[in-house]
Motif scaffolding. Structure first.
Motif, PDB file in Angstrom:
ATOM      1  N   LYS A   1     -45.714 -38.033 -17.072  1.00 34.16           N
ATOM      2  CA  LYS A   1     -44.761 -36.964 -16.726  1.00 34.16           C
ATOM      3  C   LYS A   1     -43.323 -37.332 -17.124  1.00 34.16           C
ATOM      4  CE  LYS A   1     -47.512 -35.118 -12.947  1.00 34.16           C
ATOM      5  NZ  LYS A   1     -48.682 -35.910 -12.850  1.00 34.16           N
ATOM      6  N   ILE A   2     -43.175 -37.830 -18.341  1.00 31.97           N
ATOM      7  CA  ILE A   2     -41.861 -38.232 -18.845  1.00 31.97           C
ATOM      8  C   ILE A   2     -41.150 -36.985 -19.362  1.00 31.97           C
ATOM      9  CG2 ILE A   2     -40.644 -39.690 -20.496  1.00 31.97           C
ATOM     10  CD1 ILE A   2     -43.191 -41.492 -20.504  1.00 31.97           C
ATOM     11  N   ARG A   3     -39.951 -36.774 -18.867  1.00 31.27           N
ATOM     12  CA  ARG A   3     -39.171 -35.592 -19.242  1.00 31.27           C
ATOM     13  C   ARG A   3     -37.721 -35.979 -19.505  1.00 31.27           C
ATOM     14  NH1 ARG A   3     -43.706 -34.366 -19.636  1.00 31.27           N
ATOM     15  NH2 ARG A   3     -44.832 -32.713 -18.593  1.00 31.27           N
ATOM     16  N   PHE A   4     -37.013 -35.113 -20.192  1.00 35.24           N
ATOM     17  CA  PHE A   4     -35.584 -35.299 -20.388  1.00 35.24           C
ATOM     18  C   PHE A   4     -34.873 -35.001 -19.068  1.00 35.24           C
ATOM     19  CE2 PHE A   4     -36.936 -35.187 -24.662  1.00 35.24           C
ATOM     20  CZ  PHE A   4     -35.925 -35.710 -25.452  1.00 35.24           C
ATOM     21  N   SER A   5     -33.778 -35.708 -18.827  1.00 39.99           N
ATOM     22  CA  SER A   5     -32.972 -35.465 -17.627  1.00 39.99           C
ATOM     23  C   SER A   5     -32.240 -34.143 -17.780  1.00 39.99           C
ATOM     24  CB  SER A   5     -31.953 -36.591 -17.436  1.00 39.99           C
ATOM     25  OG  SER A   5     -32.584 -37.840 -17.370  1.00 39.99           O
ATOM     26  N   GLU A   6     -32.013 -33.471 -16.676  1.00 33.63           N
ATOM     27  CA  GLU A   6     -31.276 -32.209 -16.713  1.00 33.63           C
ATOM     28  C   GLU A   6     -29.805 -32.488 -16.443  1.00 33.63           C
ATOM     29  OE1 GLU A   6     -33.054 -28.918 -14.679  1.00 33.63           O
ATOM     30  OE2 GLU A   6     -35.066 -29.633 -15.140  1.00 33.63           O
ATOM     31  N   THR A   7     -29.113 -32.881 -17.496  1.00 31.48           N
ATOM     32  CA  THR A   7     -27.711 -33.234 -17.424  1.00 31.48           C
ATOM     33  C   THR A   7     -27.034 -32.874 -18.736  1.00 31.48           C
ATOM     34  OG1 THR A   7     -26.186 -35.064 -16.986  1.00 31.48           O
ATOM     35  CG2 THR A   7     -28.193 -35.608 -18.158  1.00 31.48           C
ATOM     36  N   ILE A   8     -25.725 -32.752 -18.710  1.00 31.02           N
ATOM     37  CA  ILE A   8     -24.986 -32.311 -19.894  1.00 31.02           C
ATOM     38  C   ILE A   8     -24.965 -33.353 -21.012  1.00 31.02           C
ATOM     39  CG2 ILE A   8     -22.738 -33.074 -19.036  1.00 31.02           C
ATOM     40  CD1 ILE A   8     -21.554 -30.560 -20.375  1.00 31.02           C
ATOM     41  N   ALA A   9     -25.048 -34.630 -20.662  1.00 34.98           N
ATOM     42  CA  ALA A   9     -24.990 -35.692 -21.675  1.00 34.98           C
ATOM     43  C   ALA A   9     -25.955 -36.807 -21.297  1.00 34.98           C
ATOM     44  CB  ALA A   9     -23.570 -36.240 -21.778  1.00 34.98           C
ATOM     45  N   ALA A  10     -26.383 -37.548 -22.295  1.00 32.66           N
ATOM     46  CA  ALA A  10     -27.306 -38.673 -22.106  1.00 32.66           C
ATOM     47  C   ALA A  10     -28.637 -38.227 -21.507  1.00 32.66           C
ATOM     48  CB  ALA A  10     -26.661 -39.777 -21.260  1.00 32.66           C
ATOM     49  N   ASN A  11     -28.998 -36.990 -21.735  1.00 27.76           N
ATOM     50  CA  ASN A  11     -30.228 -36.450 -21.150  1.00 27.76           C
ATOM     51  C   ASN A  11     -31.483 -37.079 -21.747  1.00 27.76           C
ATOM     52  OD1 ASN A  11     -29.894 -35.198 -23.633  1.00 27.76           O
ATOM     53  ND2 ASN A  11     -30.877 -33.315 -22.964  1.00 27.76           N
ATOM     54  N   ASP A  12     -31.342 -37.764 -22.874  1.00 32.46           N
ATOM     55  CA  ASP A  12     -32.487 -38.372 -23.531  1.00 32.46           C
ATOM     56  C   ASP A  12     -32.673 -39.850 -23.204  1.00 32.46           C
ATOM     57  OD1 ASP A  12     -30.143 -39.022 -24.872  1.00 32.46           O
ATOM     58  OD2 ASP A  12     -30.772 -38.177 -26.784  1.00 32.46           O
ATOM     59  N   SER A  13     -31.690 -40.471 -22.600  1.00 26.99           N
ATOM     60  CA  SER A  13     -31.713 -41.921 -22.396  1.00 26.99           C
ATOM     61  C   SER A  13     -32.864 -42.389 -21.498  1.00 26.99           C
ATOM     62  CB  SER A  13     -30.372 -42.397 -21.827  1.00 26.99           C
ATOM     63  OG  SER A  13     -30.326 -43.796 -21.783  1.00 26.99           O
ATOM     64  N   MET A  14     -33.080 -41.742 -20.371  1.00 27.48           N
ATOM     65  CA  MET A  14     -34.180 -42.132 -19.484  1.00 27.48           C
ATOM     66  C   MET A  14     -35.537 -41.790 -20.101  1.00 27.48           C
ATOM     67  SD  MET A  14     -33.246 -43.905 -16.930  1.00 27.48           S
ATOM     68  CE  MET A  14     -34.796 -43.929 -16.035  1.00 27.48           C
ATOM     69  N   PHE A  15     -35.618 -40.700 -20.835  1.00 22.22           N
ATOM     70  CA  PHE A  15     -36.855 -40.338 -21.529  1.00 22.22           C
ATOM     71  C   PHE A  15     -37.285 -41.488 -22.436  1.00 22.22           C
ATOM     72  CE2 PHE A  15     -39.040 -38.835 -25.281  1.00 22.22           C
ATOM     73  CZ  PHE A  15     -40.013 -37.984 -24.778  1.00 22.22           C
ATOM     74  N   VAL A  16     -36.352 -41.986 -23.238  1.00 22.17           N
ATOM     75  CA  VAL A  16     -36.655 -43.047 -24.198  1.00 22.17           C
ATOM     76  C   VAL A  16     -37.034 -44.337 -23.467  1.00 22.17           C
ATOM     77  CG1 VAL A  16     -35.690 -44.454 -26.066  1.00 22.17           C
ATOM     78  CG2 VAL A  16     -35.189 -42.016 -25.965  1.00 22.17           C
ATOM     79  N   LEU A  17     -36.295 -44.670 -22.409  1.00 20.67           N
ATOM     80  CA  LEU A  17     -36.597 -45.884 -21.636  1.00 20.67           C
ATOM     81  C   LEU A  17     -37.981 -45.799 -20.986  1.00 20.67           C
ATOM     82  CD1 LEU A  17     -35.709 -48.628 -20.412  1.00 20.67           C
ATOM     83  CD2 LEU A  17     -34.743 -47.312 -18.516  1.00 20.67           C
TER      84      LEU A  17
END
Length: 185
Positions: A62-78
């Protein structure tokens, strides 16, 4: 790779500025790709491009992009790197990132910096809590940028307080050491 069993395949990428000059020579991600270092590459990247992900792995965890204006991909990649069982590095360059003056990565409003600070604190907590053998992201410079760009002093103190209350103590201490060493040598 269409029918491969890899959870992630990391490819080489090229980053160039608006004048066409390569700017990613010698960065950590490029070094990991050149060394075929499949452990390091999982945790040092902050962007999803230049990679091919298994949809089964993404859905299973259940890996998803964060719902934020910037850096929304950082946790997805980690998270993808953390949960991937099988990874491969292919040094062929399949993506070119062009740095543009007014792109999101080059925009530093208070709202965007706070979003990045929030995500990077979350990222660091995950790295430390899961004993991932990679350095946590250095955040003190980001916090200090609030006082350097003309924002009110209160904004800086809010950012600093957020940082101090959302970072593990060992990460804060390491940040202070790194910041002092970098700015006093």
């Amino acid at each position: 790779y269409r029918d491969s069993t890899y959870d992630i395949i990391y490819f080489g990428t090229e980053t160039i500025d608006k004048n066409g000059i390569a700017t990613n020579k010698g960065n950590d991600e490029e070094n990991a790709i050149n060394k075929q270092d499949t452990e390091t590459i999982r945790y040092i990247s902050h962007v999803p491009w230049g990679k091919m992900y298994s949809i089964e792995m993404i859905n299973r965890h259940k890996i998803r992009f964060s719902e934020t204006i910037a850096a929304n991909d950082s946790m997805f990649v980690l998270l993808a790197g953390y949960y991937a069982n099988q990874v491969r590095i292919d040094s062929n360059k399949i993506y070119v990132h062009i740095i543009r003056t007014h792109s999101l990565t080059q925009t530093f409003t208070r709202e965007i910096k706070m979003a990045r600070l929030n995500i990077f604190c979350e990222r660091n907590r995950f790295i430390i809590n899961n004993h991932i053998p990679v350095k946590a992201t250095f955040l003190l410079s980001l916090v200090n940028s609030f006082k350097e760009d003309g924002h009110k002093t209160l904004t800086y103190w809010k950012a600093l307080l957020f940082y101090l209350t959302h970072q593990p103590l060992e990460s804060v201490i390491q940040d202070i050491k790194n910041y002092y060493f970098h700015n006093h040598n």
